[in-house]
Scaffold this motif. Structure first.
Motif, PDB file in Angstrom:
ATOM      1  N   ILE A  78       0.349   3.242  -6.441  1.00 23.41           N
ATOM      2  CA  ILE A  78      -0.856   2.442  -6.698  1.00 23.41           C
ATOM      3  C   ILE A  78      -0.854   1.207  -5.807  1.00 23.41           C
ATOM      4  O   ILE A  78      -1.886   0.824  -5.251  1.00 23.41           O
ATOM      5  CB  ILE A  78      -0.938   2.037  -8.190  1.00 23.41           C
ATOM      6  N   GLY A  79       0.302   0.582  -5.657  1.00 28.51           N
ATOM      7  CA  GLY A  79       0.415  -0.602  -4.798  1.00 28.51           C
ATOM      8  C   GLY A  79       0.103  -0.280  -3.344  1.00 28.51           C
ATOM      9  O   GLY A  79      -0.572  -1.049  -2.662  1.00 28.51           O
ATOM     10  N   LEU A  80       0.591   0.853  -2.871  1.00 31.68           N
ATOM     11  CA  LEU A  80       0.292   1.269  -1.495  1.00 31.68           C
ATOM     12  C   LEU A  80      -1.203   1.497  -1.308  1.00 31.68           C
ATOM     13  O   LEU A  80      -1.784   1.093  -0.303  1.00 31.68           O
ATOM     14  CB  LEU A  80       1.075   2.534  -1.134  1.00 31.68           C
ATOM     15  N   GLY A  83      -2.984  -1.922  -1.340  1.00 35.04           N
ATOM     16  CA  GLY A  83      -2.794  -2.606  -0.066  1.00 35.04           C
ATOM     17  C   GLY A  83      -3.643  -2.008   1.039  1.00 35.04           C
ATOM     18  O   GLY A  83      -4.258  -2.718   1.832  1.00 35.04           O
ATOM     19  N   LYS A  84      -3.698  -0.689   1.090  1.00 42.57           N
ATOM     20  CA  LYS A  84      -4.509  -0.004   2.102  1.00 42.57           C
ATOM     21  C   LYS A  84      -5.990  -0.339   1.920  1.00 42.57           C
ATOM     22  O   LYS A  84      -6.708  -0.596   2.891  1.00 42.57           O
ATOM     23  CB  LYS A  84      -4.302   1.505   2.005  1.00 42.57           C
ATOM     24  N   THR A  85      -6.435  -0.348   0.681  1.00 42.95           N
ATOM     25  CA  THR A  85      -7.832  -0.661   0.395  1.00 42.95           C
ATOM     26  C   THR A  85      -8.160  -2.087   0.816  1.00 42.95           C
ATOM     27  O   THR A  85      -9.182  -2.327   1.461  1.00 42.95           O
ATOM     28  CB  THR A  85      -8.131  -0.457  -1.101  1.00 42.95           C
ATOM     29  N   SER A  96       5.036  -7.783  -2.023  1.00 48.48           N
ATOM     30  CA  SER A  96       5.467  -7.569  -3.406  1.00 48.48           C
ATOM     31  C   SER A  96       6.171  -6.223  -3.559  1.00 48.48           C
ATOM     32  O   SER A  96       7.199  -6.122  -4.239  1.00 48.48           O
ATOM     33  CB  SER A  96       4.261  -7.654  -4.331  1.00 48.48           C
ATOM     34  N   LEU A  97       5.618  -5.192  -2.921  1.00 47.66           N
ATOM     35  CA  LEU A  97       6.250  -3.872  -2.973  1.00 47.66           C
ATOM     36  C   LEU A  97       7.626  -3.890  -2.312  1.00 47.66           C
ATOM     37  O   LEU A  97       8.579  -3.298  -2.829  1.00 47.66           O
ATOM     38  CB  LEU A  97       5.368  -2.823  -2.295  1.00 47.66           C
TER      39      LEU A  97
END
Length: 72
Positions: free
Chosen positions: A3-5, A8-10, A26-27
């Motif tokens: 979800i974090g990836l 971030g991409k969005t 953060s990741l």
């Protein structure tokens, strides 16, 4: 992590670079053993930010040329 990836991409694709960097940092801090956060951040910096800096440098160069041509 996934979800974090995606978040971030969005952010990066929408032009919210500082938010994308914060998510990737953060990741990386939360999962230092996982390469995906590092890879996503490097990809964003090389493929999303690089065109903006090239475009900005081109614009600044053209602006200088125009100023010099106008002054002469």
């Amino acid at each position: 992590m996934k979800i974090g990836l995606l978040l971030g991409k969005t952010y990066a694709e929408w032009g919210h670079v500082s938010d994308a960097v914060a998510v990737y940092d953060s990741l990386i801090k939360s999962y230092p053993e996982d390469f995906q956060g590092y890879l996503a951040k490097v990809y964003m910096e090389s493929h999303i930010l690089a065109p903006y800096s090239v475009e900005r440098n081109l614009y600044e160069s053209l602006e200088r040329i125009v100023i010099v041509a106008y002054e002469t």
